[in-house]
Scaffold this motif. Structure first.
Motif, PDB file in Angstrom:
ATOM      1  N   ALA A   8       0.854  -1.200   0.000  1.00 48.23           N
ATOM      2  CA  ALA A   8       0.000   0.000   0.000  1.00 48.23           C
ATOM      3  C   ALA A   8       0.889   1.249   0.000  1.00 48.23           C
ATOM      4  O   ALA A   8       1.109   1.889   1.036  1.00 48.23           O
ATOM      5  CB  ALA A   8      -0.922  -0.003   1.215  1.00 48.23           C
ATOM      6  N   VAL A   9       1.389   1.586  -1.181  1.00 48.84           N
ATOM      7  CA  VAL A   9       2.353   2.691  -1.288  1.00 48.84           C
ATOM      8  C   VAL A   9       1.781   4.011  -0.806  1.00 48.84           C
ATOM      9  O   VAL A   9       2.487   4.850  -0.226  1.00 48.84           O
ATOM     10  CB  VAL A   9       2.829   2.821  -2.761  1.00 48.84           C
ATOM     11  CG1 VAL A   9       3.796   3.988  -2.911  1.00 48.84           C
ATOM     12  CG2 VAL A   9       3.487   1.525  -3.219  1.00 48.84           C
ATOM     13  N   TYR A  69       6.204   0.788   7.851  1.00 47.92           N
ATOM     14  CA  TYR A  69       6.109  -0.658   7.617  1.00 47.92           C
ATOM     15  C   TYR A  69       7.388  -1.177   6.960  1.00 47.92           C
ATOM     16  O   TYR A  69       7.921  -2.224   7.339  1.00 47.92           O
ATOM     17  CB  TYR A  69       4.896  -0.959   6.748  1.00 47.92           C
ATOM     18  CG  TYR A  69       4.706  -2.435   6.446  1.00 47.92           C
ATOM     19  CD1 TYR A  69       4.078  -3.268   7.362  1.00 47.92           C
ATOM     20  CD2 TYR A  69       5.174  -2.996   5.260  1.00 47.92           C
ATOM     21  CE1 TYR A  69       3.909  -4.620   7.104  1.00 47.92           C
ATOM     22  CE2 TYR A  69       5.009  -4.333   4.978  1.00 47.92           C
ATOM     23  CZ  TYR A  69       4.369  -5.151   5.907  1.00 47.92           C
ATOM     24  OH  TYR A  69       4.209  -6.487   5.642  1.00 47.92           O
ATOM     25  N   ARG A  70       7.882  -0.420   5.976  1.00 43.95           N
ATOM     26  CA  ARG A  70       9.108  -0.846   5.298  1.00 43.95           C
ATOM     27  C   ARG A  70      10.284  -0.898   6.271  1.00 43.95           C
ATOM     28  O   ARG A  70      11.099  -1.832   6.248  1.00 43.95           O
ATOM     29  CB  ARG A  70       9.425   0.118   4.145  1.00 43.95           C
ATOM     30  CG  ARG A  70       8.448   0.033   2.986  1.00 43.95           C
ATOM     31  CD  ARG A  70       8.674   1.156   1.957  1.00 43.95           C
ATOM     32  NE  ARG A  70       7.662   1.133   0.928  1.00 43.95           N
ATOM     33  CZ  ARG A  70       7.737   0.431  -0.204  1.00 43.95           C
ATOM     34  NH1 ARG A  70       8.839  -0.284  -0.439  1.00 43.95           N
ATOM     35  NH2 ARG A  70       6.772   0.463  -1.088  1.00 43.95           N
ATOM     36  N   ALA A  71      10.380   0.096   7.143  1.00 42.88           N
ATOM     37  CA  ALA A  71      11.471   0.134   8.116  1.00 42.88           C
ATOM     38  C   ALA A  71      11.339  -1.005   9.126  1.00 42.88           C
ATOM     39  O   ALA A  71      12.335  -1.648   9.506  1.00 42.88           O
ATOM     40  CB  ALA A  71      11.489   1.479   8.830  1.00 42.88           C
ATOM     41  N   ALA A  72      10.105  -1.282   9.557  1.00 38.34           N
ATOM     42  CA  ALA A  72       9.873  -2.365  10.514  1.00 38.34           C
ATOM     43  C   ALA A  72      10.194  -3.719   9.881  1.00 38.34           C
ATOM     44  O   ALA A  72      10.807  -4.591  10.513  1.00 38.34           O
ATOM     45  CB  ALA A  72       8.419  -2.334  10.986  1.00 38.34           C
ATOM     46  N   PRO A 118      -4.053   3.993  13.325  1.00 38.31           N
ATOM     47  CA  PRO A 118      -4.997   2.898  13.614  1.00 38.31           C
ATOM     48  C   PRO A 118      -5.841   2.484  12.413  1.00 38.31           C
ATOM     49  O   PRO A 118      -6.366   1.369  12.387  1.00 38.31           O
ATOM     50  CB  PRO A 118      -5.868   3.471  14.735  1.00 38.31           C
ATOM     51  CG  PRO A 118      -5.717   4.955  14.629  1.00 38.31           C
ATOM     52  CD  PRO A 118      -4.340   5.190  14.143  1.00 38.31           C
ATOM     53  N   LYS A 119      -5.985   3.373  11.419  1.00 40.33           N
ATOM     54  CA  LYS A 119      -6.802   3.037  10.250  1.00 40.33           C
ATOM     55  C   LYS A 119      -5.957   2.570   9.057  1.00 40.33           C
ATOM     56  O   LYS A 119      -6.472   2.341   7.974  1.00 40.33           O
ATOM     57  CB  LYS A 119      -7.644   4.242   9.835  1.00 40.33           C
ATOM     58  CG  LYS A 119      -8.678   4.630  10.882  1.00 40.33           C
ATOM     59  CD  LYS A 119      -9.560   5.762  10.403  1.00 40.33           C
ATOM     60  CE  LYS A 119     -10.601   6.140  11.446  1.00 40.33           C
ATOM     61  NZ  LYS A 119     -11.488   7.244  10.986  1.00 40.33           N
ATOM     62  N   SER A 120      -4.679   2.409   9.255  1.00 46.07           N
ATOM     63  CA  SER A 120      -3.789   1.955   8.184  1.00 46.07           C
ATOM     64  C   SER A 120      -4.113   0.512   7.785  1.00 46.07           C
ATOM     65  O   SER A 120      -4.557  -0.300   8.601  1.00 46.07           O
ATOM     66  CB  SER A 120      -2.329   2.027   8.641  1.00 46.07           C
ATOM     67  OG  SER A 120      -1.486   1.326   7.768  1.00 46.07           O
ATOM     68  N   GLN A 121      -3.871   0.205   6.506  1.00 49.59           N
ATOM     69  CA  GLN A 121      -4.045  -1.174   6.038  1.00 49.59           C
ATOM     70  C   GLN A 121      -3.053  -2.129   6.711  1.00 49.59           C
ATOM     71  O   GLN A 121      -3.282  -3.337   6.759  1.00 49.59           O
ATOM     72  CB  GLN A 121      -3.828  -1.248   4.523  1.00 49.59           C
ATOM     73  CG  GLN A 121      -4.863  -0.476   3.708  1.00 49.59           C
ATOM     74  CD  GLN A 121      -4.602  -0.613   2.220  1.00 49.59           C
ATOM     75  OE1 GLN A 121      -4.422  -1.714   1.713  1.00 49.59           O
ATOM     76  NE2 GLN A 121      -4.581   0.515   1.520  1.00 49.59           N
TER      77      GLN A 121
END
Length: 451
Positions: free
Chosen positions: A40-41, A49-52, A76-79
């Protein structure tokens, strides 16, 4: 040898351990340990997310847990949020401190409450069971009854479609590690089942039983080996009997070899006997190897394992057995097995066989090959070339010289290439010289080209 099989099986059945074990072990059990690629760019949490994901892939569990927690707290509303709960818990589980495990449990419980349909819910159930088991082993009074309850539930009924076997196995294993006396009766109930839906569970239960030596271990494995309707359960029970090693187990394996019509089960019995440091077990394998009514496939296994136990008795048996065999594949296996034995006169036996003109040519060539591979004197091998008139044996000797790589072998190849009157043999020598990096070979080949 035994440790290799044990280690492989342990990884396949139990997967990873707490606190820094490689993720490969976890994957082998079916629990997700590889974070999916970003999808989900445009999502505001995409960079986090990429860093995690990168931190987890580098086994930086502290940073990974912090970043996944930041995703769910900040967006909280992130995919990415529904699964961030799981990945935070997974990173904490891998870090392994008791406080980490309790925080991981809290994260999984929140995911279950807020996102019951998250893609990682199946993995979360498995992880939760493992965390409970680990806390129980560390003495957490709240975890022990929960694991006990999960283990008892695992022994009952058919699972729901989303109730994966690895969750149930984790519960059984956790209880086994905490309290074997409570776990063994439950495992016996699992193995007593005969319904189709319990097959996978029974296969893994056999392994769990084998890992805790109790007064009942042997009888449970023997019962499974003799009576379980699933072939793989029977085979695994026979395999793990090799770790028991009692006279009763030896007798049971002997009985399986005598009465079973299942070649795969017999192979497992041969292997189990070969892993026992027991003279009677060795004698049973030898007896099977010479049975005229036995499966040749299983006989090959028996001959192979005899060859893996270097002793004067086994070497003498194989030399005697060779004379009594008519099956060429079995004779080849004897040649190979004897080649694996050092210091038992095997080199001389192989050379005698190679020079015995009453033997089939293929057997002579096999013996010659293994004589060359196992350190037979190059002087003897070179001397044989001049004494034999058989072109096939000479061709095999040329190949043997090419594999030795020493100066004397190279000298002989050069001599054959220069002086052998048989053009086909000369060509063979030239071919193998062309595969060498010896400068003399290159000079010789150049001289042929320049003629």
């Amino acid at each position: 040898m035994r440790n290799v099989y044990l280690s492989a099986a342990l990884l396949l059945v139990l997967g990873g351990a707490v606190g820094g074990t490689s993720s490969t072990a976890v994957v082998s059990q079916g629990q997700a340990s590889v974070v999916p690629a970003p999808w989900a760019v445009e999502d505001p949490a995409d960079s986090l997310y990429r860093a995690a994901r990168d931190a987890l892939n580098r086994n930086d569990y502290t940073r990974a847990a912090d970043l996944f927690r930041k995703i769910r707290d900040t967006y909280p509303k992130s995919q990415y949020t529904p699964d961030a709960y799981y990945w935070e818990a997974f990173a904490l589980y891998r870090r392994g401190a008791t406080s980490d495990l309790k925080t991981a449990m809290s994260s999984l419980e929140q995911q279950e409450k807020k996102y019951p349909k998250a893609a990682t819910r199946g993995d979360a159930r498995s992880l939760k069971t493992r965390i409970l088991s680990e806390l129980g082993k560390r003495g957490d009074p709240d975890a022990v009854p929960k694991v006990d309850s999960l283990a008892k539930a695992a022994a009952r009924g058919c699972p729901d479609p989303d109730d994966e076997d690895d969750v149930r196995i984790a519960a059984l294993n956790g209880l086994l590690q905490m309290d074997a006396d409570r776990a063994i009766p439950i495992l016996k109930k699992v193995l007593a089942r005969r319904d189709e839906c319990s097959v996978g569970l029974r296969r893994k239960a056999v392994f769990l039983v084998s890992q805790k030596q109790s007064s009942e271990t042997e009888s449970i494995l023997l019962d499974a080996a003799r009576n379980d309707p699933d072939a793989e359960v029977r085979q695994q029970a026979v395999f793990w009997l090799s770790q028991v090693g009692t006279e009763t187990a030896v007798s049971a394996l002997d009985s399986i070899l005598r009465s079973s019509k299942d070649p795969e089960l017999q192979k497992k019995a041969i292997f189990a006997l070969s892993q026992m440091d027991n003279p009677r077990a060795s004698a049973i394998i030898r007896t099977y190897a010479e049975r005229t009514d036995a499966s040749s496939e299983v006989q090959e296994q028996a001959i192979f394992w005899i060859g893996q136990h270097d002793s004067p008795e086994n070497a003498a048996f194989l030399k005697s057995l060779y004379k009594r065999l008519s099956n060429e594949e079995l004779k080849e296996k004897v040649i190979f097995s004897l080649s694996q034995m050092d210091g038992q006169g095997s080199g001389k036996w192989l050379m005698d066989l190679a020079t015995n003109e009453t033997e089939p040519i293929e057997m002579r060539k096999k013996a010659l090959f293994w004589a060359g591979q196992t350190g037979t004197s190059i002087t003897d091998l070179i001397g044989l070339y001049g004494r034999t008139r058989n072109a096939e044996i000479k061709e095999q000797l040329i190949f043997v010289y090419s594999q030795r790589g020493d100066k004397a072998s190279m000298d002989k190849l050069l001599d054959i290439a220069k002086n052998e009157p048989d053009k086909e043999l000369k060509k063979k020598a030239i071919f193998w010289l062309s595969q060498s990096d010896d400068p003399r070979a290159a000079d010789f080949l150049q001289s042929i080209i320049d003629q």
